[in-house]
Design a protein around this motif. Structure first.
Motif, PDB file in Angstrom:
ATOM      1  N   MET A  77      96.763  14.845  -7.440  1.00 45.70           N
ATOM      2  CA  MET A  77      96.032  16.039  -7.042  1.00 45.70           C
ATOM      3  C   MET A  77      96.583  16.640  -5.747  1.00 45.70           C
ATOM      4  N   ARG A  78      96.997  15.800  -4.804  1.00 47.97           N
ATOM      5  CA  ARG A  78      97.554  16.298  -3.543  1.00 47.97           C
ATOM      6  C   ARG A  78      99.074  16.401  -3.591  1.00 47.97           C
ATOM      7  N   GLU A  79      99.672  15.826  -4.644  1.00 48.51           N
ATOM      8  CA  GLU A  79     101.120  15.833  -4.828  1.00 48.51           C
ATOM      9  C   GLU A  79     101.838  15.322  -3.575  1.00 48.51           C
ATOM     10  N   ALA A  80     101.307  14.197  -3.066  1.00 52.76           N
ATOM     11  CA  ALA A  80     101.867  13.579  -1.862  1.00 52.76           C
ATOM     12  C   ALA A  80     101.404  12.136  -1.815  1.00 52.76           C
ATOM     13  N   PRO A  81     102.130  11.270  -1.104  1.00 52.84           N
ATOM     14  CA  PRO A  81     101.637   9.910  -0.901  1.00 52.84           C
ATOM     15  C   PRO A  81     100.431   9.908   0.041  1.00 52.84           C
ATOM     16  N   LEU A  82      99.408   9.160  -0.346  1.00 49.84           N
ATOM     17  CA  LEU A  82      98.188   9.022   0.452  1.00 49.84           C
ATOM     18  C   LEU A  82      97.922   7.548   0.694  1.00 49.84           C
ATOM     19  N   ALA A  83      97.245   7.244   1.802  1.00 50.34           N
ATOM     20  CA  ALA A  83      96.943   5.851   2.114  1.00 50.34           C
ATOM     21  C   ALA A  83      95.581   5.749   2.785  1.00 50.34           C
ATOM     22  N   LEU A  84      94.936   4.610   2.583  1.00 49.80           N
ATOM     23  CA  LEU A  84      93.818   4.188   3.416  1.00 49.80           C
ATOM     24  C   LEU A  84      94.348   3.151   4.390  1.00 49.80           C
ATOM     25  N   ALA A  85      93.859   3.184   5.620  1.00 53.92           N
ATOM     26  CA  ALA A  85      94.329   2.250   6.641  1.00 53.92           C
ATOM     27  C   ALA A  85      93.177   1.816   7.525  1.00 53.92           C
ATOM     28  N   ALA A  86      93.164   0.540   7.888  1.00 52.58           N
ATOM     29  CA  ALA A  86      92.215   0.003   8.865  1.00 52.58           C
ATOM     30  C   ALA A  86      92.893   0.067  10.218  1.00 52.58           C
ATOM     31  N   VAL A  87      92.350   0.896  11.131  1.00 52.97           N
ATOM     32  CA  VAL A  87      92.998   1.128  12.425  1.00 52.97           C
ATOM     33  C   VAL A  87      92.002   0.910  13.555  1.00 52.97           C
ATOM     34  N   ASP A  88      92.514   0.818  14.775  1.00 54.08           N
ATOM     35  CA  ASP A  88      91.666   0.665  15.953  1.00 54.08           C
ATOM     36  C   ASP A  88      90.706   1.845  16.062  1.00 54.08           C
ATOM     37  N   TRP A  89      89.510   1.548  16.578  1.00 53.42           N
ATOM     38  CA  TRP A  89      88.508   2.611  16.724  1.00 53.42           C
ATOM     39  C   TRP A  89      89.032   3.731  17.635  1.00 53.42           C
ATOM     40  N   GLU A  90      89.603   3.355  18.759  1.00 53.63           N
ATOM     41  CA  GLU A  90      90.172   4.334  19.694  1.00 53.63           C
ATOM     42  C   GLU A  90      91.682   4.379  19.490  1.00 53.63           C
ATOM     43  N   LEU A  91      92.197   5.510  19.016  1.00 54.74           N
ATOM     44  CA  LEU A  91      93.634   5.663  18.793  1.00 54.74           C
ATOM     45  C   LEU A  91      94.270   6.410  19.957  1.00 54.74           C
ATOM     46  N   PRO A  92      95.435   5.955  20.418  1.00 55.17           N
ATOM     47  CA  PRO A  92      96.136   6.690  21.480  1.00 55.17           C
ATOM     48  C   PRO A  92      96.510   8.094  21.011  1.00 55.17           C
ATOM     49  N   GLU A  93      96.689   8.974  21.987  1.00 52.54           N
ATOM     50  CA  GLU A  93      97.126  10.341  21.687  1.00 52.54           C
ATOM     51  C   GLU A  93      98.638  10.330  21.482  1.00 52.54           C
ATOM     52  N   ALA A  94      99.048   9.894  20.312  1.00 53.47           N
ATOM     53  CA  ALA A  94     100.482   9.817  20.004  1.00 53.47           C
ATOM     54  C   ALA A  94     100.657   9.995  18.509  1.00 53.47           C
ATOM     55  N   ALA A  95     101.856  10.397  18.103  1.00 56.65           N
ATOM     56  CA  ALA A  95     102.133  10.609  16.685  1.00 56.65           C
ATOM     57  C   ALA A  95     102.037   9.293  15.929  1.00 56.65           C
ATOM     58  N   LEU A  96     101.483   9.365  14.711  1.00 52.72           N
ATOM     59  CA  LEU A  96     101.333   8.176  13.879  1.00 52.72           C
ATOM     60  C   LEU A  96     102.541   8.012  12.971  1.00 52.72           C
TER      61      LEU A  96
END
Length: 360
Positions: A310-329
């Motif tokens: 439907m989105r014609e792209a790879p999608l993922a679910l991820a378990a990440v830290d509650w507070e994420l740094p202001e940086a590119a993932l």
């Protein structure tokens, strides 16, 4: 194993194992099947484990063991968790009050251990727990036309309206129970439960009678549920804290009936958990367990990823830290960093939101 191997083979099925049970992986042309479910309706045989709980104390016993309130009235159910002393999920389950018995649907690999555990802990209570996986077949009906589909073939009953409620009726000559499920695919959905010996005519009716429905397998199921933002037991839920997953529909925070539940309640009361489940749009599909980075800082891991039709792209679910740094993932794919963008869940808006959509 699946109740209907030969029938699925006639539809061109390829099989795999899920929780030790042989199930349909796909019937070929998975992307076309996926779109058919999203646009109309599809049918999948699910490989649940099943327990039957009887006895005068059945509701009280199960209610005291799980994270949510077990309904006292016939025709109603709940989604619940069994937690370990640290508050982590040992299994999830659906518990339905069917009058003089409770029906408990679990991941297939968890049914026998759970039956043994509960049988060993009944003590003086009037409770009997029986493993009944082989007695039943369960077919999921998903799609924006699923209510129309059920109405076109169900007799002696109407489609249930309330989530996790059910009505008893007939499909052809077979008695069935039709459950209004919690929309894990992001579409209107039902489970049709029947005796194992009635599985073949029930499946034939669901696929070929009334409004036609496409059969689909677990590959399509996993893609539908990821697009809908629904965590699944094998990939996201097992061994994790329900607070980190935002599984509020599985919890009554006031119960506090045992140590694991008290841990969950304390996390709720302190403000927020340490992790959260998020959606990522990525430039290349990662494997489960792939590391997620914010800049040079490791912040989590991928739990599941798909190529979304439907989105014609790879999608993922991820378990990440509650507070994420202001940086590119970025996400590790074949040893390299693939760009990732945090994306609001659900990825795809269907006909009905998933009840497991993470809520914090």
């Amino acid at each position: 194993m699946t109740v209907l191997s030969e029938v699925h083979e006639a539809h061109g099925a390829t099989f795999r194992e899920v929780g030790g049970r042989r199930v349909v992986d796909h019937y070929g042309r998975s992307e076309r099947t996926h779109r058919a479910v999203r646009n109309v309706v599809g049918v999948c045989e699910f490989g649940y484990g099943v327990l039957v709980v009887t006895g005068e104390d059945r509701v009280e016993y199960v209610d005291n063991a799980v994270s949510n309130d077990v309904p006292e009235d016939d025709g109603h159910g709940c989604y619940a968790l069994l937690l370990d002393p640290d508050g982590r999920v040992e299994t999830d389950m659906y518990v339905y009050n069917a009058g003089e018995r409770l029906l408990v649907f679990t991941p297939p690999q968890r049914a026998e251990p759970l039956a043994t555990e509960w049988s060993d802990k009944t003590f003086i209570q009037d409770v009997d727990v029986r493993l009944a996986t082989d007695d039943f077949a369960v077919f999921g009906v998903h799609g924006p036309k699923s209510t129309e589909k059920i109405a076109s073939v169900l007799h002696q009953a109407s489609s249930p309206e309330e989530l996790l409620s059910f009505n008893r009726g007939e499909l052809g000559d077979a008695g069935v129970t039709v459950v209004r499920t919690d929309n894990l695919s992001g579409e209107e959905s039902y489970d049709v439960v029947c005796a194992a010996e009635d599985a073949q005519p029930v499946f034939d009716t669901l696929v070929n009678r009334g409004l036609n429905a496409v059969p689909f397998g677990y590959r399509t199921w996993e893609t539908l549920t990821l697009e809908a933002g629904s965590p699944l037991f094998d990939t996201e839920i097992e061994g994790r804290l329900p607070n980190d997953l935002g599984l509020r529909n599985a919890l009554d925070f006031e119960k506090g009936c045992y140590v694991g539940q008290e841990v969950v309640s304390r996390i709720e009361n302190r403000g927020h958990p340490t992790q959260r489940l998020v959606g990522l749009t990525v430039e290349a599909r990662p494997e489960p367990g792939a590391a997620v980075f914010a800049g040079d800082e490791h912040v989590g891991e991928v739990t599941r990823a798909v190529d979304s039709p439907m989105r014609e792209a790879p999608l993922a679910l991820a378990a990440v830290d509650w507070e994420l740094p202001e940086a590119a993932l970025t996400v590790r794919v074949d040893g390299d960093g693939a760009a990732a963008e945090r994306t609001a869940l659900p990825f795809v808006e269907g006909s009905a939101p998933s009840a497991r959509l993470p809520t914090y």
